[in-house]
Enzyme design. Sequence first.
Site, PDB file in Angstrom:
ATOM      1  CD  GLU A 132     -19.887  -2.846   7.032  1.00  0.00           C
ATOM      2  OE1 GLU A 132     -19.994  -3.931   6.421  1.00  0.00           O
ATOM      3  OE2 GLU A 132     -18.982  -2.021   6.793  1.00  0.00           O
TER       4      GLU A 132
ATOM      5  NE  ARG B 166     -22.937  -4.450   1.788  1.00  0.00           N
ATOM      6  CZ  ARG B 166     -21.683  -4.601   1.371  1.00  0.00           C
ATOM      7  NH1 ARG B 166     -20.770  -5.058   2.186  1.00  0.00           N
ATOM      8  NH2 ARG B 166     -21.361  -4.317   0.136  1.00  0.00           N
TER       9      ARG B 166
ATOM     10  CE  LYS C 145      -4.490   1.000   1.902  1.00  0.00           C
ATOM     11  NZ  LYS C 145      -5.661   0.433   2.530  1.00  0.00           N
TER      12      LYS C 145
HETATM   13  C1  TPP Z   1     -19.303  -2.208   3.366  1.00  0.00           C
HETATM   14  C2  TPP Z   1     -18.116  -1.289   3.512  1.00  0.00           C
HETATM   15  N1  TPP Z   1     -17.600  -1.077   4.741  1.00  0.00           N
HETATM   16  C3  TPP Z   1     -16.542  -0.241   4.872  1.00  0.00           C
HETATM   17  C4  TPP Z   1     -15.988   0.362   3.789  1.00  0.00           C
HETATM   18  C5  TPP Z   1     -14.858   1.360   3.957  1.00  0.00           C
HETATM   19  N2  TPP Z   1     -13.628   0.901   3.297  1.00  0.00           N
HETATM   20  C6  TPP Z   1     -13.227   1.398   2.107  1.00  0.00           C
HETATM   21  S1  TPP Z   1     -11.817   0.707   1.566  1.00  0.00           S
HETATM   22  C7  TPP Z   1     -11.693  -0.246   2.943  1.00  0.00           C
HETATM   23  C8  TPP Z   1     -10.524  -1.169   3.100  1.00  0.00           C
HETATM   24  C9  TPP Z   1     -10.479  -2.163   2.026  1.00  0.00           C
HETATM   25  O1  TPP Z   1      -9.313  -2.913   2.165  1.00  0.00           O
HETATM   26  P1  TPP Z   1      -8.792  -3.752   0.934  1.00  0.00           P
HETATM   27  O2  TPP Z   1      -9.935  -4.412   0.279  1.00  0.00           O
HETATM   28  O3  TPP Z   1      -7.692  -4.614   1.405  1.00  0.00           O
HETATM   29  O4  TPP Z   1      -8.258  -2.655  -0.073  1.00  0.00           O
HETATM   30  P2  TPP Z   1      -6.941  -1.746   0.052  1.00  0.00           P
HETATM   31  O5  TPP Z   1      -7.434  -0.376   0.350  1.00  0.00           O
HETATM   32  O6  TPP Z   1      -6.078  -2.296   1.131  1.00  0.00           O
HETATM   33  O7  TPP Z   1      -6.304  -1.831  -1.273  1.00  0.00           O
HETATM   34  C10 TPP Z   1     -12.759  -0.028   3.800  1.00  0.00           C
HETATM   35  C11 TPP Z   1     -12.947  -0.677   5.109  1.00  0.00           C
HETATM   36  C12 TPP Z   1     -16.580   0.120   2.537  1.00  0.00           C
HETATM   37  N3  TPP Z   1     -16.134   0.708   1.422  1.00  0.00           N
HETATM   38  N4  TPP Z   1     -17.618  -0.727   2.426  1.00  0.00           N
END
Ligand code: TPP
Length: 601
Positions: A355, A383, A279
Amino acid sequence: MDFNAINSKNIKSLSEDELVLYSEFLRSRIIDVTLKNGGHLASNLGAVELTVALHYVLDMPSDKVVWDVGHQTYAHKLITDRANLMQNLRHDGGASGFPSSIESEYDPFITGHSGNSLSLALGLARARDMLNKNQRVVAVVGDGAFTSGEIYEALNDLGDRPSKLVIILNDNKMSISHNVGAMSKYFNKLRVNKKFVDAKRTFKADLSTLPFIGRSLVKIVTKTKDKIKESFVGNKFFERFGLKYYGPYDGHNVSEIISATRLALESDKPAIIHLLTKKGKGYQPAEQQPSAYHGISPSSKSEQKSMSKVCGNTLIEIAKSNEIAVVTAAMADGLCFDEFARRYPDRFFDVAIAEQHAVSYCAGLAKMGIKAYFGVYSTFLQRGFDQVLHDVCLNDLPVTFLIDRAGAVGADGVTHQGIFDLSYLSLIPNLAIASPSCGSELAELIKFSLTYNHPLAIRYCKSYKEDTLCDKIELGKWQVVKRHNSSVTVLAVGATNDVAKHISGATVVNARFVKPLDTALLDGISGTIITLEDNVLHGGFGSAVRDYVNGKNKVISLGHKNEFSDERSRQNMLEKSGICTQRIQKIVDSELLLLENEKNI
Ligand SMILES: Cc1ncc(C[n+]2csc(CCOP(=O)(O)OP(=O)(O)O)c2C)c(N)n1
């Protein structure tokens, strides 16, 4: 070479060396545009090479790529003729920060919530098969997204009826904060395989050069190493779902990703390619602080104070003398729960992007007498609707929902608007709903929740202007902010009090509880009522007031239209919906005139 002219079609003519240079070009564009406009910097920098490789191998838009969440699609947008739109990323008229099928045919869906990519991709793949088409379907899923339950519902289905698709697991060990959960630990173990794979490759290359016995030795050694690898990390998980597992590979090596993707696409089974990425890759500050650079705001001088901070601090305060638990679904940073987590690690639970689980889990905690607080952004609580209704409210359990980022959210746009919660929560029996107008009122409401033994939702927007004096909180009681001897009463919910308090010629009430309504106060109002809410009008506060007064009063409601709004500025969205002093004052004045005229007739 003019990399500005490269797109999804002509990228195929680049050499492998040029693809590497092109990736660096994209990376620097992403850094420039995101530092200027704000956005998801770290996630995007980690996904550059995999994006380049996918465009190189696939024929988009006929071939489909579904990006989980979609916050990592900046390189994809730059390759798909959106460089101009990207200049204004996340601002009006510019590119959305997430995939948008309205913006481009290269984005199959509008998305912004996590965990749905595999289900969407599986739907595409099965439809392709039904229609006898020949498209390739890929889902790009982060290790964070892999903590979402919906992913496992899709895997379960896929395992039952295999369809050809490829999952790219973009594993950077991070969600927004460090990724958590058993699945994340499992990925860490699989990472160990990288050493085996690399060692195996070098060893095989060396052995194969031996005359006569080289090839047979390679076979024997490969088999033995595979066995060791399996018994060491037990990497059968995906294979039990009928997926062929490839990897792990270096997710920043374009050539490696290209060969792996080709291999996986040729597989007769659905396949998963495990990519190890970093990242923030290529931008030192983001590599060092990936959480801080997950989502950044453009620098601006804001005089607003943080509601989230007040929430986090109040939870720390009440935890000193109360048996509480604080739960988040992977949003500790945004909710300002990080300090609580540090101070009370045993009472803090990050359950990952889950969630639905978080809500039911709180019901379990509450049943045992722990006061449970689930902090969640309004848009993501969607959700858990059934879990709120069925597990918490039907069982009348004292869970408090701390609903942040309620109302218009600004730059994140359509997928993140928190404008539906008052409507969908108002439907649910046993649930009280409150909305504070400022930080001190939020703190008082959280303290009130300690005395309230039933489900409670407290919804608030990210920031507020100033603290006001908050009278004693009682369930369903509103606070008269300004009393005026006229026949117009303004009932303001939450943040709309910021504008309501500047209205003259009308009584102004802070309608602190949206449910139950302050019926005693409503019964005492004669004349026109103006309701203000940062929520859609349909099923919200105004409609509850209208239902209650049932024709006794004229009710004028201001709030958002019941539509998907991609407005990128909170201020503009409120103004467009009439929630600004000027517009409200105009309504008050014309109502006063009307009532005056009626009197004189
Ligand atoms: C249902 C939901 N809950 C929370 C989020 C907030 N959120 C956006 S990106 C993220 C992290 C995602 O991690 P990953 O899939 O590993 O992607 P990375 O950013 O590490 O590339 C979160 C928790 C969301 N988009 N959707």
